[in-house]
Design a protein around this motif. Sequence first.
Motif, PDB file in Angstrom:
ATOM      1  N   UNK A   1      -2.181  -4.351  -9.962  1.00  0.00           N
ATOM      2  CA  UNK A   1      -2.065  -3.021  -9.356  1.00  0.00           C
ATOM      3  C   UNK A   1      -3.328  -2.236  -9.657  1.00  0.00           C
ATOM      4  N   UNK A   2      -3.729  -1.421  -8.690  1.00  0.00           N
ATOM      5  CA  UNK A   2      -4.873  -0.532  -8.903  1.00  0.00           C
ATOM      6  C   UNK A   2      -4.588   0.779  -8.182  1.00  0.00           C
ATOM      7  N   UNK A   3      -4.853   1.881  -8.860  1.00  0.00           N
ATOM      8  CA  UNK A   3      -4.569   3.212  -8.310  1.00  0.00           C
ATOM      9  C   UNK A   3      -5.842   4.048  -8.303  1.00  0.00           C
ATOM     10  N   UNK A   4      -5.938   4.967  -7.349  1.00  0.00           N
ATOM     11  CA  UNK A   4      -7.107   5.835  -7.267  1.00  0.00           C
ATOM     12  C   UNK A   4      -7.137   6.615  -5.978  1.00  0.00           C
ATOM     13  N   UNK A   5      -8.343   7.090  -5.611  1.00  0.00           N
ATOM     14  CA  UNK A   5      -8.449   7.937  -4.419  1.00  0.00           C
ATOM     15  C   UNK A   5      -9.272   7.310  -3.297  1.00  0.00           C
TER      16      UNK A   5
ATOM     17  N   UNK B   1      -9.006   4.314  -0.934  1.00  0.00           N
ATOM     18  CA  UNK B   1      -8.073   3.266  -0.529  1.00  0.00           C
ATOM     19  C   UNK B   1      -8.781   1.968  -0.157  1.00  0.00           C
ATOM     20  N   UNK B   2      -9.915   2.054   0.524  1.00  0.00           N
ATOM     21  CA  UNK B   2     -10.644   0.852   0.914  1.00  0.00           C
ATOM     22  C   UNK B   2     -11.074   0.062  -0.322  1.00  0.00           C
ATOM     23  N   UNK B   3     -11.593   0.763  -1.317  1.00  0.00           N
ATOM     24  CA  UNK B   3     -12.033   0.109  -2.555  1.00  0.00           C
ATOM     25  C   UNK B   3     -10.840  -0.536  -3.262  1.00  0.00           C
ATOM     26  N   UNK B   4      -9.746   0.174  -3.345  1.00  0.00           N
ATOM     27  CA  UNK B   4      -8.553  -0.361  -4.015  1.00  0.00           C
ATOM     28  C   UNK B   4      -8.072  -1.627  -3.323  1.00  0.00           C
ATOM     29  N   UNK B   5      -8.016  -1.581  -2.011  1.00  0.00           N
ATOM     30  CA  UNK B   5      -7.525  -2.724  -1.234  1.00  0.00           C
ATOM     31  C   UNK B   5      -8.426  -3.938  -1.425  1.00  0.00           C
ATOM     32  N   UNK B   6      -9.746  -3.720  -1.393  1.00  0.00           N
ATOM     33  CA  UNK B   6     -10.697  -4.819  -1.565  1.00  0.00           C
ATOM     34  C   UNK B   6     -10.590  -5.435  -2.962  1.00  0.00           C
ATOM     35  N   UNK B   7     -10.480  -4.605  -3.981  1.00  0.00           N
ATOM     36  CA  UNK B   7     -10.430  -5.114  -5.356  1.00  0.00           C
ATOM     37  C   UNK B   7      -9.125  -5.862  -5.631  1.00  0.00           C
TER      38      UNK B   7
ATOM     39  N   UNK C   1       1.480   9.581  -8.973  1.00  0.00           N
ATOM     40  CA  UNK C   1       0.532  10.212  -9.892  1.00  0.00           C
ATOM     41  C   UNK C   1      -0.915   9.933  -9.488  1.00  0.00           C
ATOM     42  N   UNK C   2      -1.107   9.236  -8.386  1.00  0.00           N
ATOM     43  CA  UNK C   2      -2.433   8.986  -7.813  1.00  0.00           C
ATOM     44  C   UNK C   2      -2.300   9.117  -6.298  1.00  0.00           C
ATOM     45  N   UNK C   3      -3.415   9.404  -5.590  1.00  0.00           N
ATOM     46  CA  UNK C   3      -3.335   9.497  -4.134  1.00  0.00           C
ATOM     47  C   UNK C   3      -2.904   8.184  -3.476  1.00  0.00           C
ATOM     48  N   UNK C   4      -3.415   7.051  -3.984  1.00  0.00           N
ATOM     49  CA  UNK C   4      -3.101   5.741  -3.408  1.00  0.00           C
ATOM     50  C   UNK C   4      -2.846   4.728  -4.520  1.00  0.00           C
ATOM     51  N   UNK C   5      -1.926   3.803  -4.247  1.00  0.00           N
ATOM     52  CA  UNK C   5      -1.671   2.693  -5.167  1.00  0.00           C
ATOM     53  C   UNK C   5      -1.546   1.415  -4.346  1.00  0.00           C
ATOM     54  N   UNK C   6      -2.296   0.383  -4.745  1.00  0.00           N
ATOM     55  CA  UNK C   6      -2.247  -0.915  -4.059  1.00  0.00           C
ATOM     56  C   UNK C   6      -1.785  -1.967  -5.058  1.00  0.00           C
ATOM     57  N   UNK C   7      -0.820  -2.775  -4.640  1.00  0.00           N
ATOM     58  CA  UNK C   7      -0.308  -3.865  -5.480  1.00  0.00           C
ATOM     59  C   UNK C   7      -0.521  -5.176  -4.740  1.00  0.00           C
ATOM     60  N   UNK C   8      -0.955  -6.201  -5.472  1.00  0.00           N
ATOM     61  CA  UNK C   8      -1.137  -7.522  -4.876  1.00  0.00           C
ATOM     62  C   UNK C   8      -0.344  -8.566  -5.640  1.00  0.00           C
ATOM     63  N   UNK C   9       0.410  -9.392  -4.927  1.00  0.00           N
ATOM     64  CA  UNK C   9       1.164 -10.463  -5.562  1.00  0.00           C
ATOM     65  C   UNK C   9       0.268 -11.666  -5.831  1.00  0.00           C
TER      66      UNK C   9
ATOM     67  N   UNK D   1       0.864  -1.181   0.000  1.00  0.00           N
ATOM     68  CA  UNK D   1       0.000   0.000   0.000  1.00  0.00           C
ATOM     69  C   UNK D   1       0.901   1.231   0.000  1.00  0.00           C
ATOM     70  N   UNK D   2       0.688   2.091  -0.987  1.00  0.00           N
ATOM     71  CA  UNK D   2       1.502   3.291  -1.120  1.00  0.00           C
ATOM     72  C   UNK D   2       0.596   4.516  -1.197  1.00  0.00           C
TER      73      UNK D   2
END
Length: 370
Positions: free
Chosen positions: A344-348, A350-356, A294-302, A209-210
Amino acid sequence: MSNRFPRVGVIGAGQLARMMVAPATALGVDLLLFAENAHDSAAQITHYVVGDYTNLAEVLDFARQCDVVTFEHELVPLSVIKGLEAAGIKVYPSSSAFIYSQDKAAMRAKLARFPAPHSKVITKASEITSFPVIAKAISGGYDGRGVWKVNSQEDLSEILRSTSPLLIEELVQFDTEIAVMVARSPHGQATSWAPVETVQSDGICIMTITPAQKISQATAEKAQQLALEIAQEVGVVGVMAVEMFVRDDELFINELAMRPHNSGHWSIEGAVTSQFEQHLRAILDLPLGSPEMVHPFVVMGNILGGEKMDMYRPYLHLMARAPQLHFHQYKKEVRPGRKIGHVTMAGDDLLHLTQEVAHARDYMSGVIDE
C-alpha cells in the motif's frame, strides 16, 4: 471480573484473520482462531485451535471458549452457523444475513428492489436463448472461480454437467468496477468508507484505488447510500463489501462479502479506522470508528505468487526505491496466482502512487526483475 476484555473467536485463520491481530492487540481483545492447520497465515502469529469448520461438534467446542464468534471466509455451512445460534452462541454475521454472501440466488431475490443485472436460476441450457451471458455457481465461487462468460448453449450445457443449478446474469458492459465497504453494529450504527475502484485481471483483483476515480461525486454518494441500505436490508453485523459495476451514472450490484475484504485493505494505512478494527468494534457492539481517509489517495496492490519464492530479498530494492511503501506479508506458501501479500502507498500524487505500487507488485511477483 466484570471488566474482563472479551475473547473473539474467528472461524478461519487466513490473511484476513492475520490482519485482525494487530487491532485486536491494540484494543486488548483476545483473539482465538479456528484454523485448518498450524501453518495457516494467522495461526503462525496468535492463539488457535485446529478443527473442521464443517463439523458442528468441533465448532461448538471452539465457540464455547469465546464471547462472540465471527468468520473470515464464507465456506462455513449455514447448518453449522444455525447450530451455534441454537446453542446460544453470539455469532456475527448471523445465519439470517450470512446466507446472502453464500447463496447468490438468495442474494438476488433478497435485493430484488436494488439495481442489478437481470438474472435467473436455471437447470437446463435450453432456458437461455440469448448470448453472451454470465453464469455463476450459486455457492462457493471466489476470485473468478465459479464464474464463466458463456457464448453458446453448448458451453452452458458443459458447465451445467458439473455445476447445477446456475445463476445466469446479463452481461453488463460497464465502465468501471467499484466496491463500498460498510460496517454495521447490532444496535444499527453504520458507517461506510469511500468507494474503491477495483482493478481486475482474470477475475482476481490486482489493485485498488481509493477514492474511485472514474465516478462522479454524486455517483460515489449514491453507491455509499446503496451499500448502507443493503447492510440494513440483510441485517449484517460486522464489515461487508458491496461490489458494484458502474456504467455512466448507473450502478449494478454484483456481489456481497460479509467479512473484511480485499477492497478494504487500503484502510489499514489510509483511513482513521481500518476495516479490521471496525469489524471488531461492530461485532462487539462498540461505537464505530471514523472511516475518513487520512490521505488524498491510497493505492493497494495484491502480490500474486509467481516464479519468485523469496519474498524478503525484494525489500532491499523496493524500500530503497519507495520508502513510503507499506508491506503486508501473509506468510502463505507461494503458488502461481495465489494472493500472498499486498503493498500500500498513500499520498497526493495518484500517478506516482499507482506506478510505484504496480512496480512493487510486479517485482515481488517476479514479473519484472529491476
